[in-house]
Design an enzyme around this catalytic site. Structure first.
Site, PDB file in Angstrom:
ATOM      1  N   SER A   1      -5.682 -10.564   1.226  1.00  0.00           N
ATOM      2  CA  SER A   1      -6.661 -10.681   0.128  1.00  0.00           C
ATOM      3  C   SER A   1      -7.308 -12.059   0.153  1.00  0.00           C
ATOM      4  O   SER A   1      -8.508 -12.203  -0.104  1.00  0.00           O
ATOM      5  CB  SER A   1      -5.949 -10.497  -1.215  1.00  0.00           C
ATOM      6  OG  SER A   1      -5.254  -9.289  -1.254  1.00  0.00           O
TER       7      SER A   1
ATOM      8  N   THR B   1      -7.233  -2.042  12.832  1.00  0.00           N
ATOM      9  CA  THR B   1      -7.556  -0.667  13.218  1.00  0.00           C
ATOM     10  C   THR B   1      -8.343  -0.679  14.531  1.00  0.00           C
ATOM     11  O   THR B   1      -9.254  -1.494  14.680  1.00  0.00           O
ATOM     12  CB  THR B   1      -8.384   0.011  12.105  1.00  0.00           C
ATOM     13  OG1 THR B   1      -7.646  -0.079  10.889  1.00  0.00           O
ATOM     14  CG2 THR B   1      -8.680   1.465  12.434  1.00  0.00           C
TER      15      THR B   1
ATOM     16  N   GLU C   1     -18.855  -1.794   4.121  1.00  0.00           N
ATOM     17  CA  GLU C   1     -17.573  -1.140   4.414  1.00  0.00           C
ATOM     18  C   GLU C   1     -17.019  -0.460   3.156  1.00  0.00           C
ATOM     19  O   GLU C   1     -16.531   0.665   3.199  1.00  0.00           O
ATOM     20  CB  GLU C   1     -16.600  -2.214   4.933  1.00  0.00           C
ATOM     21  CG  GLU C   1     -15.169  -1.763   5.041  1.00  0.00           C
ATOM     22  CD  GLU C   1     -14.258  -2.857   5.638  1.00  0.00           C
ATOM     23  OE1 GLU C   1     -14.758  -3.831   6.231  1.00  0.00           O
ATOM     24  OE2 GLU C   1     -13.034  -2.708   5.519  1.00  0.00           O
TER      25      GLU C   1
ATOM     26  N   ARG D   1      -2.218  31.980  -5.212  1.00  0.00           N
ATOM     27  CA  ARG D   1      -0.794  31.885  -5.536  1.00  0.00           C
ATOM     28  C   ARG D   1      -0.534  32.463  -6.933  1.00  0.00           C
ATOM     29  O   ARG D   1      -1.224  32.089  -7.896  1.00  0.00           O
ATOM     30  CB  ARG D   1      -0.368  30.417  -5.510  1.00  0.00           C
ATOM     31  CG  ARG D   1       1.043  30.156  -5.973  1.00  0.00           C
ATOM     32  CD  ARG D   1       2.038  30.524  -4.915  1.00  0.00           C
ATOM     33  NE  ARG D   1       3.408  30.239  -5.347  1.00  0.00           N
ATOM     34  CZ  ARG D   1       4.489  30.606  -4.667  1.00  0.00           C
ATOM     35  NH1 ARG D   1       4.356  31.262  -3.528  1.00  0.00           N
ATOM     36  NH2 ARG D   1       5.683  30.310  -5.113  1.00  0.00           N
TER      37      ARG D   1
ATOM     38  N   GLY E   1       2.944  22.880  -5.823  1.00  0.00           N
ATOM     39  CA  GLY E   1       4.391  22.995  -5.972  1.00  0.00           C
ATOM     40  C   GLY E   1       5.080  22.552  -4.684  1.00  0.00           C
ATOM     41  O   GLY E   1       4.632  21.606  -4.024  1.00  0.00           O
TER      42      GLY E   1
HETATM   43  C1  LIG Z   1      -3.731   0.940   7.726  1.00  0.00           C
HETATM   44  C2  LIG Z   1      -4.457  -0.351   7.515  1.00  0.00           C
HETATM   45  C3  LIG Z   1      -5.579  -0.646   8.264  1.00  0.00           C
HETATM   46  C4  LIG Z   1      -6.227  -1.870   8.117  1.00  0.00           C
HETATM   47  N1  LIG Z   1      -7.290  -2.188   8.951  1.00  0.00           N
HETATM   48  C5  LIG Z   1      -7.739  -3.465   8.963  1.00  0.00           C
HETATM   49  C6  LIG Z   1      -8.686  -3.887   9.949  1.00  0.00           C
HETATM   50  O1  LIG Z   1      -9.130  -3.101  10.786  1.00  0.00           O
HETATM   51  N2  LIG Z   1      -9.078  -5.190   9.946  1.00  0.00           N
HETATM   52  C7  LIG Z   1      -8.606  -6.101   9.036  1.00  0.00           C
HETATM   53  O2  LIG Z   1      -8.994  -7.255   9.099  1.00  0.00           O
HETATM   54  N3  LIG Z   1      -7.728  -5.717   8.070  1.00  0.00           N
HETATM   55  C8  LIG Z   1      -7.281  -4.431   8.020  1.00  0.00           C
HETATM   56  N4  LIG Z   1      -6.367  -4.054   7.071  1.00  0.00           N
HETATM   57  C9  LIG Z   1      -5.889  -5.066   6.116  1.00  0.00           C
HETATM   58  C10 LIG Z   1      -6.271  -4.831   4.658  1.00  0.00           C
HETATM   59  O3  LIG Z   1      -7.627  -5.112   4.429  1.00  0.00           O
HETATM   60  C11 LIG Z   1      -5.326  -5.726   3.828  1.00  0.00           C
HETATM   61  O4  LIG Z   1      -4.043  -5.114   3.901  1.00  0.00           O
HETATM   62  C12 LIG Z   1      -5.754  -5.878   2.398  1.00  0.00           C
HETATM   63  O5  LIG Z   1      -6.932  -6.647   2.288  1.00  0.00           O
HETATM   64  C13 LIG Z   1      -4.652  -6.543   1.538  1.00  0.00           C
HETATM   65  O6  LIG Z   1      -4.161  -7.701   2.135  1.00  0.00           O
HETATM   66  P1  LIG Z   1      -2.567  -7.906   2.301  1.00  0.00           P
HETATM   67  O7  LIG Z   1      -2.040  -6.652   2.912  1.00  0.00           O
HETATM   68  O8  LIG Z   1      -2.326  -9.164   3.002  1.00  0.00           O
HETATM   69  O9  LIG Z   1      -2.014  -7.961   0.829  1.00  0.00           O
HETATM   70  P2  LIG Z   1      -1.808  -9.298  -0.046  1.00  0.00           P
HETATM   71  O10 LIG Z   1      -3.062 -10.088  -0.040  1.00  0.00           O
HETATM   72  O11 LIG Z   1      -0.547  -9.962   0.402  1.00  0.00           O
HETATM   73  O12 LIG Z   1      -1.595  -8.684  -1.490  1.00  0.00           O
HETATM   74  C14 LIG Z   1      -0.332  -8.218  -1.946  1.00  0.00           C
HETATM   75  C15 LIG Z   1      -0.493  -7.821  -3.419  1.00  0.00           C
HETATM   76  O13 LIG Z   1      -0.896  -8.971  -4.186  1.00  0.00           O
HETATM   77  C16 LIG Z   1      -2.083  -8.684  -4.877  1.00  0.00           C
HETATM   78  N5  LIG Z   1      -2.931  -9.874  -4.966  1.00  0.00           N
HETATM   79  C17 LIG Z   1      -3.254 -10.741  -3.959  1.00  0.00           C
HETATM   80  N6  LIG Z   1      -4.089 -11.670  -4.416  1.00  0.00           N
HETATM   81  C18 LIG Z   1      -4.312 -11.401  -5.714  1.00  0.00           C
HETATM   82  C19 LIG Z   1      -5.097 -12.004  -6.750  1.00  0.00           C
HETATM   83  N7  LIG Z   1      -5.878 -13.084  -6.500  1.00  0.00           N
HETATM   84  N8  LIG Z   1      -5.088 -11.444  -7.975  1.00  0.00           N
HETATM   85  C20 LIG Z   1      -4.313 -10.348  -8.231  1.00  0.00           C
HETATM   86  N9  LIG Z   1      -3.566  -9.742  -7.305  1.00  0.00           N
HETATM   87  C21 LIG Z   1      -3.560 -10.247  -6.067  1.00  0.00           C
HETATM   88  C22 LIG Z   1      -2.763  -7.592  -4.063  1.00  0.00           C
HETATM   89  O14 LIG Z   1      -3.697  -6.869  -4.835  1.00  0.00           O
HETATM   90  C23 LIG Z   1      -1.578  -6.762  -3.630  1.00  0.00           C
HETATM   91  O15 LIG Z   1      -1.210  -5.894  -4.668  1.00  0.00           O
HETATM   92  C24 LIG Z   1      -5.761  -2.799   7.164  1.00  0.00           C
HETATM   93  C25 LIG Z   1      -4.645  -2.495   6.372  1.00  0.00           C
HETATM   94  C26 LIG Z   1      -3.986  -1.307   6.550  1.00  0.00           C
HETATM   95  C27 LIG Z   1      -2.760  -1.033   5.709  1.00  0.00           C
END
Ligand SMILES: Cc1cc2nc3c(=O)[nH]c(=O)nc-3n(C[C@H](O)[C@H](O)[C@H](O)COP(=O)(O)OP(=O)(O)OC[C@H]3O[C@@H](n4cnc5c(N)ncnc54)[C@H](O)[C@@H]3O)c2cc1C
Length: 414
Positions: free
Chosen positions: A147, A173, A277, A303, A374
């Site tokens: 994030s 991805t 996106e 069903r 179900g």
């Molecule tokens: C299957 C899959 C495919 C993906 N494909 C790509 C891709 O092709 N390229 C790419 O670059 N990324 C990709 N992603 C990454 C995706 O965009 C990130 O997982 C997403 O942006 C969240 O980042 P994080 O997983 O690091 O979560 P984190 O940032 O660690 O967040 C964890 C939790 O904390 C919360 N949080 C964080 N900051 C805040 C805030 N300021 N306020 C409130 N809550 C907060 C979040 O909402 C979440 O609930 C992919 C992810 C998945 C699972």
């Protein structure tokens, strides 16, 4: 009023939104036929194997990877709505991972190349990507920064005429199959002092954005460059047909011509990319929700329990009413926002709302559809559980619900 003048509701009439023309409908028909005939039959198999690369080639051949892309690079030169049509029709493959892999190519990696790339970069990567001969991915997320985009650590350091890149990207991805990556790096770590929340996947990086967003640069890196390591194939809850990679960049040397867009302005570039996106993702969510709704409606009519079709119980009928209302609301948000986007506006707040709402209702609908099925909803053979697992990603990917809420809240000056 004479009886003959009484208007009766026509629930069966074809509902065409005003943004779509007859040409869009023809395009929709041809994509639909292709998806149902050539992709959907493989959905089960691709859950195990991930979808094969020939899908890119075939879709390129049919012109589906460049619907809204310039003819100069082999695209069809269509409007933005043609991209929506593709996103919607891909839902009929019943294979979320496939739809995502294609969307990464068409609506995530390609737009920055076309918008910010040099003529050489467009010819080298956008043209073959549109033809389905090159596969692209986009690397924003890192193990320690998702994030919080401004917190990324992948560094690109100038060394003579070259840049040396070190760092890692995760959840990428198409990362295993891609020929090139649009890579977000930090080139000037001293530019601004990142404030974590304002540097989030916020979409706030407009011209008035503060300094923390400076110092990032995009690169367009061939994946066969020495030092690019496809470390791990990541296993996940859903989207099994897509490949998801952990990537490492160890002293990757690229020429200065690999810079994509302006040096130091990569954060703004990637925030622009995220808007397209998210809107396409929202359209995919609405279509995915509609698809699982339709299949469940059919099931509820067939069903029986206690001597009647389960859909005739008020409790179930009302579930359909709730779901249909949510889907229609989300669809109107997506179409209206797409109309504004198409007409040259940059409606970040509404795109964010559409992304947030569509992702949420898609997951709610899929969950309710499991309930209506179900025990069958819990079984793999009906594909409803897969729809739920696949759709669940949308509340996380391309910006989480929490980040979307923050963007909307901040847009009111809070
Ligand atoms: C299957 C899959 C495919 C993906 N494909 C790509 C891709 O092709 N390229 C790419 O670059 N990324 C990709 N992603 C990454 C995706 O965009 C990130 O997982 C997403 O942006 C969240 O980042 P994080 O997983 O690091 O979560 P984190 O940032 O660690 O967040 C964890 C939790 O904390 C919360 N949080 C964080 N900051 C805040 C805030 N300021 N306020 C409130 N809550 C907060 C979040 O909402 C979440 O609930 C992919 C992810 C998945 C699972």
């Amino acid at each position: 009023m004479a009886t003959a003048d009484v208007l009766k509701p026509d629930f069966a009439s074809q509902r065409k939104h005003f943004i779509f023309t007859d040409e869009h409908d023809q395009l929709r028909d041809s994509i639909h036929r292709f998806v149902v005939k050539e992709l959907a039959p493989h959905a089960e198999e691709w859950e195990e194997t991930t979808f094969p690369d020939w899908v890119f080639g075939r879709m390129g051949e049919l012109g589906f990877l460049g619907l809204d892309k310039p003819e100069a690079y082999g695209g069809q030169g269509g409007d933005y709505y043609t991209a929506l049509v593709l996103a919607e029709e891909m839902a009929h493959a019943h294979c979320g991972g496939l739809a995502m892999g294609i969307a990464v190519q068409t609506d995530m990696a390609m737009p920055p190349i076309l918008a910010f790339g040099t003529e050489e970069q467009r010819q080298q990567w956008a043209a073959p990507a549109i033809a389905g001969k090159a596969i692209l991915c986009i690397g924003i997320t890192e193990p320690d920064a998702g994030s919080d985009v401004a917190g990324i650590k992948t560094r690109a350091v100038k060394d003579g005429d070259e840049y040396v890149i070190n760092g890692s990207k995760t959840y990428i991805t198409n990362g295993h199959r891609a020929h090139a990556i649009v890579l977000v790096t930090k080139t000037d770590p001293d530019a601004g002092s990142p404030d974590e929340s304002s540097g989030a996947q916020s979409g706030h990086a407009g011209p008035q954005a503060p300094a923390p967003h400076e110092g990032f640069t995009l690169f367009l890196v061939p994946m066969d460059t020495p030092g690019v390591i496809r470390e791990k194939r990541l296993r996940k809850l859903g989207m099994h047909a897509s490949d998801t990679a952990l990537l490492a960049f160890n002293d990757v040397r690229v020429p200065a011509s690999a810079v994509l867009g302006q040096i130091g302005k990569g954060f703004y570039h990637i925030m622009w990319e995220l808007q397209g996106e998210r809107l396409i993702g929202a359209a995919g969510c609405v279509a995915g929700a509609q698809n699982v709704f339709d299949r469940t409606l059919q099931y509820a009519k067939e069903r029986t329990a206690f001597g009647r079709a389960i859909g005739r119980f008020q409790a179930i009928r009302h579930k359909f009413a709730e779901m249909a209302t949510k889907i229609e609301t989300a669809r109107q948000m997506v179409y209206t926002t797409a109309w504004r986007f198409h007409n040259g506006e940059y409606p970040v707040r509404e795109i964010t709302m559409a992304k947030l709402y569509s992702a949420r209702i898609a997951v709610e609908v899929a969950d309710e559809c499991i309930q209506i099925h179900g025990g069958a909803g819990y079984m793999k053979e009906y594909g409803i559980e897969r729809a739920w697992r696949d759709l669940r990603l949308n509340r996380i990917g391309a910006g989480t619900d929490e980040i979307m809420l923050d963007v909307i809240g901040r847009s009111y000056g809070l």
